[in-house]
Design a protein around this motif. Structure first.
Motif, PDB file in Angstrom:
ATOM      1  N   ALA A 113       0.863  -1.190   0.000  1.00 36.89           N
ATOM      2  CA  ALA A 113       0.000   0.000   0.000  1.00 36.89           C
ATOM      3  C   ALA A 113       0.896   1.236   0.000  1.00 36.89           C
ATOM      4  N   ILE A 114       0.849   2.010  -1.085  1.00 40.72           N
ATOM      5  CA  ILE A 114       1.604   3.264  -1.178  1.00 40.72           C
ATOM      6  C   ILE A 114       0.655   4.384  -0.773  1.00 40.72           C
ATOM      7  N   VAL A 115       0.974   5.049   0.330  1.00 40.20           N
ATOM      8  CA  VAL A 115       0.024   5.967   0.980  1.00 40.20           C
ATOM      9  C   VAL A 115       0.522   7.405   0.905  1.00 40.20           C
ATOM     10  N   GLY A 116      -0.339   8.305   0.436  1.00 39.56           N
ATOM     11  CA  GLY A 116      -0.010   9.722   0.536  1.00 39.56           C
ATOM     12  C   GLY A 116      -0.069  10.476  -0.776  1.00 39.56           C
ATOM     13  N   ASP A 117       0.907  11.362  -0.969  1.00 44.87           N
ATOM     14  CA  ASP A 117       0.920  12.275  -2.106  1.00 44.87           C
ATOM     15  C   ASP A 117       1.503  11.583  -3.342  1.00 44.87           C
ATOM     16  N   VAL A 118       0.711  10.697  -3.924  1.00 39.08           N
ATOM     17  CA  VAL A 118       1.160   9.949  -5.111  1.00 39.08           C
ATOM     18  C   VAL A 118       1.304  10.885  -6.306  1.00 39.08           C
ATOM     19  N   LEU A 119       0.450  11.910  -6.369  1.00 41.17           N
ATOM     20  CA  LEU A 119       0.428  12.823  -7.514  1.00 41.17           C
ATOM     21  C   LEU A 119       1.792  13.447  -7.787  1.00 41.17           C
ATOM     22  N   HIS A 120       2.508  13.834  -6.719  1.00 42.49           N
ATOM     23  CA  HIS A 120       3.765  14.549  -6.892  1.00 42.49           C
ATOM     24  C   HIS A 120       4.985  13.664  -6.640  1.00 42.49           C
ATOM     25  N   SER A 121       4.800  12.350  -6.560  1.00 41.00           N
ATOM     26  CA  SER A 121       5.879  11.475  -6.119  1.00 41.00           C
ATOM     27  C   SER A 121       6.534  10.712  -7.269  1.00 41.00           C
ATOM     28  N   ARG A 122       7.802  11.056  -7.577  1.00 40.94           N
ATOM     29  CA  ARG A 122       8.559  10.257  -8.547  1.00 40.94           C
ATOM     30  C   ARG A 122       8.944   8.909  -7.941  1.00 40.94           C
ATOM     31  N   VAL A 123       9.073   8.867  -6.609  1.00 38.64           N
ATOM     32  CA  VAL A 123       9.367   7.596  -5.932  1.00 38.64           C
ATOM     33  C   VAL A 123       8.227   6.610  -6.178  1.00 38.64           C
ATOM     34  N   ALA A 124       6.983   7.076  -6.032  1.00 37.92           N
ATOM     35  CA  ALA A 124       5.833   6.195  -6.241  1.00 37.92           C
ATOM     36  C   ALA A 124       5.785   5.680  -7.670  1.00 37.92           C
ATOM     37  N   ARG A 125       6.096   6.543  -8.637  1.00 40.82           N
ATOM     38  CA  ARG A 125       6.032   6.113 -10.034  1.00 40.82           C
ATOM     39  C   ARG A 125       7.036   4.997 -10.322  1.00 40.82           C
ATOM     40  N   SER A 126       8.282   5.176  -9.878  1.00 44.00           N
ATOM     41  CA  SER A 126       9.281   4.132 -10.121  1.00 44.00           C
ATOM     42  C   SER A 126       8.918   2.861  -9.367  1.00 44.00           C
ATOM     43  N   ASN A 127       8.397   3.002  -8.153  1.00 40.98           N
ATOM     44  CA  ASN A 127       8.043   1.821  -7.376  1.00 40.98           C
ATOM     45  C   ASN A 127       6.858   1.069  -7.976  1.00 40.98           C
ATOM     46  N   MET A 128       5.879   1.789  -8.489  1.00 42.33           N
ATOM     47  CA  MET A 128       4.729   1.101  -9.096  1.00 42.33           C
ATOM     48  C   MET A 128       5.179   0.227 -10.262  1.00 42.33           C
ATOM     49  N   ILE A 129       6.120   0.725 -11.040  1.00 41.53           N
ATOM     50  CA  ILE A 129       6.647  -0.063 -12.166  1.00 41.53           C
ATOM     51  C   ILE A 129       7.455  -1.246 -11.648  1.00 41.53           C
ATOM     52  N   ALA A 130       8.405  -0.975 -10.763  1.00 42.49           N
ATOM     53  CA  ALA A 130       9.324  -2.018 -10.301  1.00 42.49           C
ATOM     54  C   ALA A 130       8.605  -3.110  -9.517  1.00 42.49           C
ATOM     55  N   MET A 131       7.698  -2.719  -8.646  1.00 39.75           N
ATOM     56  CA  MET A 131       7.012  -3.703  -7.807  1.00 39.75           C
ATOM     57  C   MET A 131       6.181  -4.660  -8.635  1.00 39.75           C
ATOM     58  N   GLN A 132       5.500  -4.135  -9.658  1.00 44.66           N
ATOM     59  CA  GLN A 132       4.702  -5.019 -10.506  1.00 44.66           C
ATOM     60  C   GLN A 132       5.600  -5.915 -11.357  1.00 44.66           C
ATOM     61  N   MET A 133       6.760  -5.412 -11.763  1.00 46.20           N
ATOM     62  CA  MET A 133       7.720  -6.260 -12.477  1.00 46.20           C
ATOM     63  C   MET A 133       8.110  -7.467 -11.635  1.00 46.20           C
ATOM     64  N   MET A 134       8.221  -7.255 -10.300  1.00 51.60           N
ATOM     65  CA  MET A 134       8.674  -8.317  -9.401  1.00 51.60           C
ATOM     66  C   MET A 134       7.506  -9.153  -8.852  1.00 51.60           C
ATOM     67  N   GLY A 135       6.304  -8.979  -9.419  1.00 58.20           N
ATOM     68  CA  GLY A 135       5.169  -9.820  -9.044  1.00 58.20           C
ATOM     69  C   GLY A 135       4.414  -9.361  -7.810  1.00 58.20           C
ATOM     70  N   MET A 136       4.555  -8.112  -7.431  1.00 59.83           N
ATOM     71  CA  MET A 136       3.859  -7.601  -6.253  1.00 59.83           C
ATOM     72  C   MET A 136       2.546  -6.934  -6.655  1.00 59.83           C
ATOM     73  N   LYS A 137       1.582  -6.932  -5.718  1.00 61.41           N
ATOM     74  CA  LYS A 137       0.308  -6.268  -5.937  1.00 61.41           C
ATOM     75  C   LYS A 137       0.386  -4.870  -5.316  1.00 61.41           C
ATOM     76  N   VAL A 138       0.051  -3.859  -6.097  1.00 65.51           N
ATOM     77  CA  VAL A 138       0.263  -2.489  -5.643  1.00 65.51           C
ATOM     78  C   VAL A 138      -1.073  -1.760  -5.494  1.00 65.51           C
ATOM     79  N   ARG A 139      -1.221  -1.134  -4.319  1.00 67.32           N
ATOM     80  CA  ARG A 139      -2.363  -0.248  -4.072  1.00 67.32           C
ATOM     81  C   ARG A 139      -1.832   1.169  -3.861  1.00 67.32           C
ATOM     82  N   VAL A 140      -2.598   2.152  -4.252  1.00 61.93           N
ATOM     83  CA  VAL A 140      -2.286   3.531  -3.874  1.00 61.93           C
ATOM     84  C   VAL A 140      -3.436   4.042  -3.029  1.00 61.93           C
TER      85      VAL A 140
END
Length: 323
Positions: free
Chosen positions: A167-194
């Motif tokens: 669960a990625i919680v908070g200011d997703v709109l302005h977060s480059r960290v969230a964007r890279s993590n959403m890509i990487a986590m799904q590549m590694m087979g993880m389920k991602v929520r925002v």
């Protein structure tokens, strides 16, 4: 005991986006970072892999963790590391970014680590220079090395990444960290929520394959990992949230709210933390926090990236640490 590093390299010149990497390449970075973690406990915390190489940290935005982490990583590989910020450079005299990077390369830089407030700058620089370029955060777009150290930290705690719910919680709109993590986590087979208020979640986010929650309790249910994002206070004057107090009450994590996730869920935060806003009473659940692990692992991950990009082709004996 001597330290021997893996012989493989990344088959690319730059690291500009997490999408540039394949799953085997990410696993190779983790394997190499594991070797460097052992180095941090030795009396001599250096290897000669990048001896004679010059790395320039070119930061157009303020940074403590990332810039220092890259500086330590380069020095532990025995590279000559030079830090340049905009206030210390000819940028204040009106020099263009193009002239700056070409000057740095002409001075002999083998690699440029770049952070910039405009999205796409690292990609543009990579087309202008012949040396290695590493993205240390560009605009609202990406922060690939942060995503790698986040995944590495989760793997250290959970052993396996595939199947975990994050669960990625908070200011997703302005977060480059969230964007890279959403890509990487799904590549590694993880389920991602925002999880966050509608104003801080990008409208197109569901196209990226993630679930969206605007209620913290629902978003944390059965989560294995909670990644809190910094509320970017400098942007809140634009009216994204009614008040800091309301945001903290609804989306700030407390020990009670942590109990809504799985009993062994861990907490991450890329920093810097707004104490009392994103996390409330964090000392009460410090054993569940992996925040300092992230900082510690960041050096090893950045050593691995610099090593795999820049040390390719060097004799294996050069990669042996002093006894």
């Amino acid at each position: 005991m001597n330290l021997f590093l893996p012989a493989h390299t990344l088959e690319k010149k730059h690291l500009l986006s997490i999408s540039d990497l394949s799953v085997p390449e990410i696993e190779g970075i983790f394997q190499t970072a594991d070797s460097f973690l052992d180095l941090s406990s030795r009396s001599v915390r250096k290897v000669p892999s990048l001896r004679g190489r010059i790395i320039v940290n070119l930061f157009y935005e303020a940074s403590t963790r990332t810039r220092t982490s890259f500086e330590i990583a380069g020095k532990r590989l025995s590279a000559d590391v030079i830090n340049i910020t905009t206030t210390q450079s000819s940028v204040v005299k009106g020099e263009s970014l193009l002239d700056t990077v070409r000057t740095i390369e002409a001075l002999g830089a083998d690699g440029i680590v770049i952070r910039h407030s405009s999205s796409g700058v690292p990609q543009w620089i990579a087309k202008q220079v012949g040396c290695h370029v590493i993205n240390a955060g560009d605009g609202l777009r990406e922060h690939p090395t942060q995503a790698l150290l986040d995944l590495f930290t989760i793997q250290k705690r959970k052993k396996n990444l595939s199947g975990l719910t994050v669960a990625i919680v908070g200011d997703v709109l302005h977060s480059r960290v969230a964007r890279s993590n959403m890509i990487a986590m799904q590549m590694m087979g993880m389920k991602v929520r925002v999880v966050g208020p509608p104003t801080l979640i990008p409208r197109e986010v569901q196209k990226w394959g993630v679930e969206v929650f605007h209620n913290l309790r629902e978003g944390l249910e059965k989560a294995d990992v909670i990644m809190l994002l910094r509320l970017q206070l400098e942007r809140q004057a634009s009216g994204y949230i009614p008040s800091i107090e309301e945001y903290s009450r609804l989306f700030g994590l407390s020990p009670e709210k942590l109990s809504w996730a799985n009993p062994d869920a861990i907490v991450l935060h890329p920093g810097p933390v707004n104490r009392g806003i994103e996390i409330q009473g964090e000392e009460l659940f410090s054993d569940r926090s992996a925040i300092l692990d992230q900082v510690h692992h960041g050096v090893a991950i950045r050593m691995a990236i610099l090593y795999l990009l820049m040390a390719g082709g060097r004799p294996e004996e050069e990669n042996r640490a002093p006894a």
